[in-house]
Design a protein around this motif. Structure first.
Motif, PDB file in Angstrom:
ATOM      1  N   VAL A 157       1.995   5.951 -10.896  1.00 56.26           N
ATOM      2  CA  VAL A 157       1.577   4.694 -10.260  1.00 56.26           C
ATOM      3  C   VAL A 157       1.681   3.552 -11.275  1.00 56.26           C
ATOM      4  O   VAL A 157       2.146   2.449 -10.947  1.00 56.26           O
ATOM      5  N   VAL A 158       1.256   3.820 -12.498  1.00 55.24           N
ATOM      6  CA  VAL A 158       1.354   2.814 -13.559  1.00 55.24           C
ATOM      7  C   VAL A 158       2.821   2.478 -13.834  1.00 55.24           C
ATOM      8  O   VAL A 158       3.191   1.308 -13.949  1.00 55.24           O
ATOM      9  N   TYR A 191       2.511   7.741  -6.043  1.00 56.62           N
ATOM     10  CA  TYR A 191       1.526   8.719  -6.512  1.00 56.62           C
ATOM     11  C   TYR A 191       1.845  10.109  -5.982  1.00 56.62           C
ATOM     12  O   TYR A 191       1.736  11.110  -6.684  1.00 56.62           O
ATOM     13  N   SER A 192       2.272  10.159  -4.714  1.00 52.38           N
ATOM     14  CA  SER A 192       2.436  11.459  -4.043  1.00 52.38           C
ATOM     15  C   SER A 192       3.603  12.268  -4.587  1.00 52.38           C
ATOM     16  O   SER A 192       3.667  13.474  -4.388  1.00 52.38           O
ATOM     17  N   ASN A 194       1.695  13.748  -7.695  1.00 48.52           N
ATOM     18  CA  ASN A 194       0.226  13.629  -7.798  1.00 48.52           C
ATOM     19  C   ASN A 194      -0.166  13.098  -9.177  1.00 48.52           C
ATOM     20  O   ASN A 194      -1.107  13.587  -9.807  1.00 48.52           O
ATOM     21  N   ALA A 202       4.130   0.294 -11.123  1.00 42.97           N
ATOM     22  CA  ALA A 202       3.670  -1.093 -11.240  1.00 42.97           C
ATOM     23  C   ALA A 202       4.444  -1.839 -12.334  1.00 42.97           C
ATOM     24  O   ALA A 202       4.860  -2.993 -12.141  1.00 42.97           O
ATOM     25  N   ILE A 203       4.655  -1.159 -13.463  1.00 42.75           N
ATOM     26  CA  ILE A 203       5.381  -1.799 -14.571  1.00 42.75           C
ATOM     27  C   ILE A 203       6.808  -2.129 -14.153  1.00 42.75           C
ATOM     28  O   ILE A 203       7.310  -3.243 -14.374  1.00 42.75           O
ATOM     29  N   PHE A 225       2.388   2.251  -3.367  1.00 46.23           N
ATOM     30  CA  PHE A 225       1.473   2.892  -4.314  1.00 46.23           C
ATOM     31  C   PHE A 225       1.196   4.339  -3.944  1.00 46.23           C
ATOM     32  O   PHE A 225       1.252   5.236  -4.792  1.00 46.23           O
ATOM     33  N   ILE A 226       0.912   4.604  -2.692  1.00 48.13           N
ATOM     34  CA  ILE A 226       0.556   5.982  -2.333  1.00 48.13           C
ATOM     35  C   ILE A 226       1.772   6.900  -2.422  1.00 48.13           C
ATOM     36  O   ILE A 226       1.661   8.066  -2.830  1.00 48.13           O
ATOM     37  N   THR A 227       2.962   6.387  -2.077  1.00 47.08           N
ATOM     38  CA  THR A 227       4.140   7.262  -2.139  1.00 47.08           C
ATOM     39  C   THR A 227       4.563   7.508  -3.583  1.00 47.08           C
ATOM     40  O   THR A 227       5.036   8.601  -3.906  1.00 47.08           O
ATOM     41  N   LEU A 248       0.833  -1.214   0.000  1.00 46.43           N
ATOM     42  CA  LEU A 248       0.000   0.000   0.000  1.00 46.43           C
ATOM     43  C   LEU A 248       0.861   1.256   0.000  1.00 46.43           C
ATOM     44  O   LEU A 248       0.578   2.225  -0.708  1.00 46.43           O
ATOM     45  N   ALA A 289      -1.199   9.832 -11.533  1.00 47.95           N
ATOM     46  CA  ALA A 289      -1.632   8.434 -11.629  1.00 47.95           C
ATOM     47  C   ALA A 289      -0.732   7.674 -12.605  1.00 47.95           C
ATOM     48  O   ALA A 289      -0.560   6.454 -12.474  1.00 47.95           O
TER      49      ALA A 289
END
Lengths: 162, 504
Positions: B417-418, B408-409, B412, B421-422, B404-406, B401, B414
């Protein structure tokens, strides 16, 4: 039985190098400088293709030495039951982030993650999911002021504004 | 003296002091969690530091990097699992000591050795960096390119199991870094028509993906094979087994001194890092030892040597960053991004433009060493017990978790985030196939500077490549690179010959 996976990786490296070499031809340049915007990408791509070829040759040599069938990739149970599902959940979370916003996407994703890590019982999963989502929301969105992305499909951010 | 001024500035900033303390404690705990390296922790914390003033942000991450290197020894000694790659050699003699009921002795020696080594390295940084900067400020684009090229080649070829895969990791990092606008002509490259890619990929989601999310995947795999259980260590009833006696300390003092020197030298070389330093020191001290047969079975010197060396890397690894703008380690690469976020350009000019800040950072380093030394000496068993109470299957879902949030932060975004993940998946595959993640990250950070200096060199000389062979510093870099790579290739060839001989 590593020869086939190693060969696949080598082919992927060659493909990536070749693709980016081809793509670099579309980079615009000014003048006729030998060392322009294309130079670095093309040098790197060519080197990747060369090293990929060497790795492919090594993989084929490995295949000749190894016992057992060549065209077989052994995926362990651990990879099938944890890594692949967790990878799928990761991409789903990345997609849901934008579609549903932070809270809803986290709630939907946390339970499968806990399940993959061996936690069982719907009560336990629900309690941990709800509490952890709340803590993360308060800590990161409220306390640290990180922008809460409004969901493009479902937007619950108004519910949590006070 | 500047360092005294640095302490004055540090102590006049309560927020910075708070973050030094927090960094010292948090780094030890994070480093003690197997799999969660200091680099991974720092990667997740970088976006949080964007909200902080410059000095607290830098001291926090810098001290975590130091204390995290020590923290890895706790799980290496107690659980036979290195918390960080820097502690892999500590395990060899540390865990047998635990099995003999002497975990307290091993942990205390690790703390003392880490403080010794780190202090030595930090003093070299404080006095050496300024001196070196007076020379490096005279360097031009050809010299900078030579240093970058040396870093690429050494990082790719010296660490890791495979030279080819190491170089490939470096090339892949360069390729990913090329995404965005060309640094000189501002032409879009490899952006696939996506406007968000014109600024290039952000380092933070890349780091978090490659180091954190890939570790989450590895830990999930380990959980399925029940590798993730940690047992609390046994304790001996002999009081001496729980402490370092004065004769033991004196016996280890020359070991610590020599290991500090070797660790500091290795730390100054871009890309080599703690993982190399700990094994070099261990191997060298074992070779010199009078009673070699005790090594590997609980020799206290076998804990002192690698711990001094791996922590001695910390300070000197900042020297190439501060004097040349070339990060010498993954942590230095991350700190470079924090400097840039706060509007500070690293390089020799930093000693003129931000002298107070730099010496405050050095002062924070010295203070942090003392703090984590205290935490480690008296609190390691407690940290160890905490780790047994937090098995991976509880920790890693939350790390998932947090990743993901860090990511994004950071912006800001999205898209970040992708990207995270990649690269998490790519990082997992790279680890499974023995590619070199630090080489990938460091080369990603170095690429812009390398390309700029290469093209500036050729623009200045109107395309003449001979400029690289007319400068003594450039030739020295090429010679050093050839020597280091040659030694590595020779080592690999010798190892391969020995294996063939033994198999026959």
């Amino acid at each position: 039985m590593r020869a086939l996976p190693e060969l696949i990786v080598a082919i992927a490296v060659i493909a990536i190098g070749a693709f980016f070499y081809g793509y670099s031809e579309s980079i615009e340049t000014f003048g006729d400088d030998l060392v322009g915007p294309k130079f670095f990408p093309q040098i790197i791509s060519v080197l990747m293709v060369i090293i990929g070829l060497v790795l492919a040759i090594k993989a084929i040599a490995m295949a000749r030495r190894q016992d057992g069938p060549f065209f077989r990739i052994h995926l362990t149970d651990a990879i099938r039951k944890t890594v692949i599902p967790l990878g799928v959940v990761s991409f789903a979370y990345a997609a849901l982030f934008n579609a549903l916003g932070y809270v809803l996407s986290t709630v939907l994703v946390m339970a499968p993650v806990l399940w993959i890590y061996g936690h069982r019982g719907w009560v336990k999963l629900t309690v941990i999911t709800v509490i952890s989502t709340a803590i993360y929301y308060i800590l990161f969105i409220r306390f640290m002021g990180i922008f809460d992305p409004p969901g493009l499909l479902i937007d619950l951010s108004d519910l949590f504004r006070w | 003296m500047d360092i005294i001024n640095g302490f004055i500035v540090l102590f006049s900033d309560p927020l910075a002091l708070l973050f030094v303390v927090l960094g010292a404690v948090l780094g030890v705990i994070v480093g003690a969690i197997p799999g969660l390296t200091a680099a991974a922790a720092i990667a997740m914390l970088v976006p949080i530091t964007y909200h902080l003033p410059t000095l607290p942000a830098l001291v926090f991450l810098y001290v975590i990097g130091k204390s995290g290197r020590f923290g890895g020894s706790i799980s290496a000694i107690l659980f036979n699992t290195p918390g960080t790659t820097a502690s892999a050699a500590t395990m060899i003699d540390g865990y047998p000591l635990t099995q003999q009921g002497k975990s307290g002795k091993a942990l205390k020696m690790a703390a003392l050795s880490s403080v010794f080594g780190d202090t030595g390295g930090e003093l070299l940084l404080i006095f050496g960096a300024v001196y070196i900067a007076t020379y490096t400020e005279k360097l031009g684009p050809p010299e900078y390119f030579a240093v970058h090229l040396m870093a690429f080649i050494i990082i790719g070829s010296v660490i890791g199991k495979s030279i080819l895969k190491g170089i490939l990791s470096t090339l892949f990092g360069i390729l990913v870094a090329i995404i965005g606008l060309d640094p000189i002509d501002a032409m879009p490259r490899f952006t696939f028509g996506i406007v968000d890619f014109e600024g290039g990929l952000s380092l933070v989601p890349l780091l978090i993906g490659v180091f954190v999310l890939s570790e989450v995947l590895m830990q999930a795999e380990d959980q399925a094979t029940l590798k993730g259980t940690w047992q609390a260590p046994n304790h001996s009833s002999d009081r001496d087994d729980d402490r370092v006696t004065w004769p033991e300390f004196m016996m280890c003092l020359p070991v610590m001194a020599r290991s500090t020197i070797s660790g500091s030298i290795i730390g100054m070389m871009p890309g080599l890092g703690s993982a190399v330093a700990c094994f070099v020191a261990y191997g060298e001290e074992k070779r010199r030892a009078n009673r070699k047969e005790l090594w590997g079975k609980g020799a206290i010197e076998g804990v002192a040597a690698p711990e001094s060396a791996n922590n001695a890397v910390s300070g000197p690894s900042m020297i190439p960053l501060l004097t040349l703008g070339v990060p010498g380690s993954t942590i230095a690469a991350i700190l470079m991004s924090v400097f840039l976020i706060h509007g500070i350009t690293v390089g020799p000019a930093i000693f003129y433009q931000d002298r107070d800040l730099i010496f405050s950072l050095f002062a924070a380093g010295l203070l942090g060493i003392g703090l984590y030394g205290l935490v480690g000496y008296y609190g390691s068993p407690i940290v160890g017990r905490l780790v047994t109470l937090m098995p991976p299957r509880y920790i890693y879902p939350f790390i998932f978790l947090t990743a993901f949030i860090t990511s994004y932060s950071a912006r800001n975004s999205a898209l970040d985030v992708v990207v995270m993940a990649i690269f998490g998946l790519i990082g997992y595959v790279m680890r499974k196939f023995d590619f070199n993640l630090p080489a990938f990250i460091i080369s990603f950070v170095l690429t812009k500077g390398a390309e700029e200096s290469l093209r500036q060199s050729l623009l200045l000389t109107e395309g003449g490549y001979l400029v690289f062979f007319e400068r003594p510093f450039v030739l020295a870099c090429f010679a050093l690179t050839t020597l280091v790579v040659g030694l590595r290739v020779w080592g690999v060839a010798r190892h391969s010959r020995n294996e063939k001989y033994l198999s026959h």
